[in-house]
Scaffold this active site. Sequence first.
Site, PDB file in Angstrom:
ATOM      1  CG  HIS A 126      -1.919   0.964   1.387  1.00 49.82           C
ATOM      2  ND1 HIS A 126      -1.676   2.259   1.778  1.00 49.82           N
ATOM      3  CD2 HIS A 126      -3.255   0.881   1.193  1.00 49.82           C
ATOM      4  CE1 HIS A 126      -2.819   2.927   1.817  1.00 49.82           C
ATOM      5  NE2 HIS A 126      -3.797   2.117   1.458  1.00 49.82           N
ATOM      6  CG  ASP A 203       0.392  -2.242   6.020  1.00 47.97           C
ATOM      7  OD1 ASP A 203      -0.573  -2.332   6.806  1.00 47.97           O
ATOM      8  OD2 ASP A 203       0.346  -1.592   4.965  1.00 47.97           O
ATOM      9  CD  GLN A 206      -7.274  -4.166   4.211  1.00 50.00           C
ATOM     10  OE1 GLN A 206      -8.224  -4.819   4.632  1.00 50.00           O
ATOM     11  NE2 GLN A 206      -7.420  -2.942   3.764  1.00 50.00           N
ATOM     12  CE  LYS A 229      -7.371   0.135   6.271  1.00 49.35           C
ATOM     13  NZ  LYS A 229      -8.120   0.653   5.122  1.00 49.35           N
ATOM     14  CB  CYS A 367      -3.603   3.302  -1.488  1.00 47.60           C
ATOM     15  SG  CYS A 367      -4.676   4.661  -1.110  1.00 47.60           S
TER      16      CYS A 367
END
Length: 412
Positions: A126, A203, A206, A229, A367
């Site tokens: 991302h 990261d 998600q 999220k 992104c």
Amino acid sequence: MKTLAALDVAKIRADFPILGREVHGRPLVYLDSAASSQKPRAVIDAMSDYLSLHHANVHRGAHELSVEATNAYEGARAKVAGFIGAASPDEVVFTRGTTESINLVAYAWGQSLEPGDEIVLTVMEHHSNLVPWQLLAERSGATIRYAELTPEGRLDLDHLASLIGRATKLVGVTHVSNTLGMMNPVREISALAHEAGALCLVDGAQAVPHGGVDVQAIGCDFYAFSAHKMCGPTGIGALWGRPELLAAMPPFQGGGEMISEVRLESSTWAPVPGKFEAGTPAIAEAVGFGAAVDYLESVGLEAIRAHEEEIARYALDRLGELEHLRIVGPTENRLGVISFLYGDIHAHDLATILDRRGVAIRAGHHCNQPLMDYLGVDATARASFYLYTTRAEIDTLVEALLAARDLFGGFA
Ligand SMILES: Cc1ncc(COP(=O)(O)O)c(C=O)c1O
């Protein structure tokens, strides 16, 4: 084996006020949770209760409200730390979200980088896990190298391993791709980084929403994620870091809260995590973040994951019935994020047509512009699912796609 029945989706949906509304006169079908999830009443109420009855500034007041606010803020930190398996709440820094967490590491840890040093990323990152490193490379003279994908659209681990060497200082990788929808083997990648004497930043934007993340088991050095999220509010997220690394890093921003002593000549810093939380923090948002953790745990994370996998499989099957629909990325073992192209309808047109039928999907580069370039597409449509998504909503998505095809007069 868990089945859909493990989760009472109708009951869950009743927890989310927004899911009861209509869009353009149709019931809302919200298939954009990877961009931002919806919020349950428990989170909205926790924030409203805090703002209505307990608000004051944190860490500074001798009065009762300040004590209550501080307890609520630090209590939220403890919940978030528990959710990702941190050894202590002190290892969790509250930030504005994944983006700020990664910028914090790139800025503060990155100050030690020099020309000749290398950072290894992947082409599926991302922009949040790309641009901060590009800025660091510009500042420091370090070089970035990018691992590519296998022909079926998974991370090419051999290629990644071949890029990691003596010059590598950090490997940055997404836990779950927000376009390709699959999970990367972050434990193995952390081990590869460590063998070369490098650090590993994951990261987790998600991944954390689906539970089961254990930063100690992964063995990484930094882990970044966002509350919005995972049923929490916007404006807050977290950075987990190894305590000795966080302790050695210089501050990211200066101001109140992050200091130990300030003199006109120089200042000293508060212990971690305070050192990285300059200024009055997002207190109500932290309370909402903690309430989101409570909510997800009360529903049950295994059941949530089983539901998402089931919905993703169902969606892959149903989308697979449509001629001229191409799934972007692997078609097996996907989490609840499916990117696709449909005939020659541009993703933006598709999203607009679907919106008129109440179906919210994302369209664009997500992104992930370098990934789009790598895949040779300029945009994809993306449907993403969460604990409240139903099979009936997937059916509505498919009907809406067929209607879009008809509107365009079919495909050649
Ligand atoms: C994989 C990934 N990383 C980072 C981000 C950035 O998250 P935020 O905008 O909450 O900082 C996102 C958001 O879409 C994402 O999907």
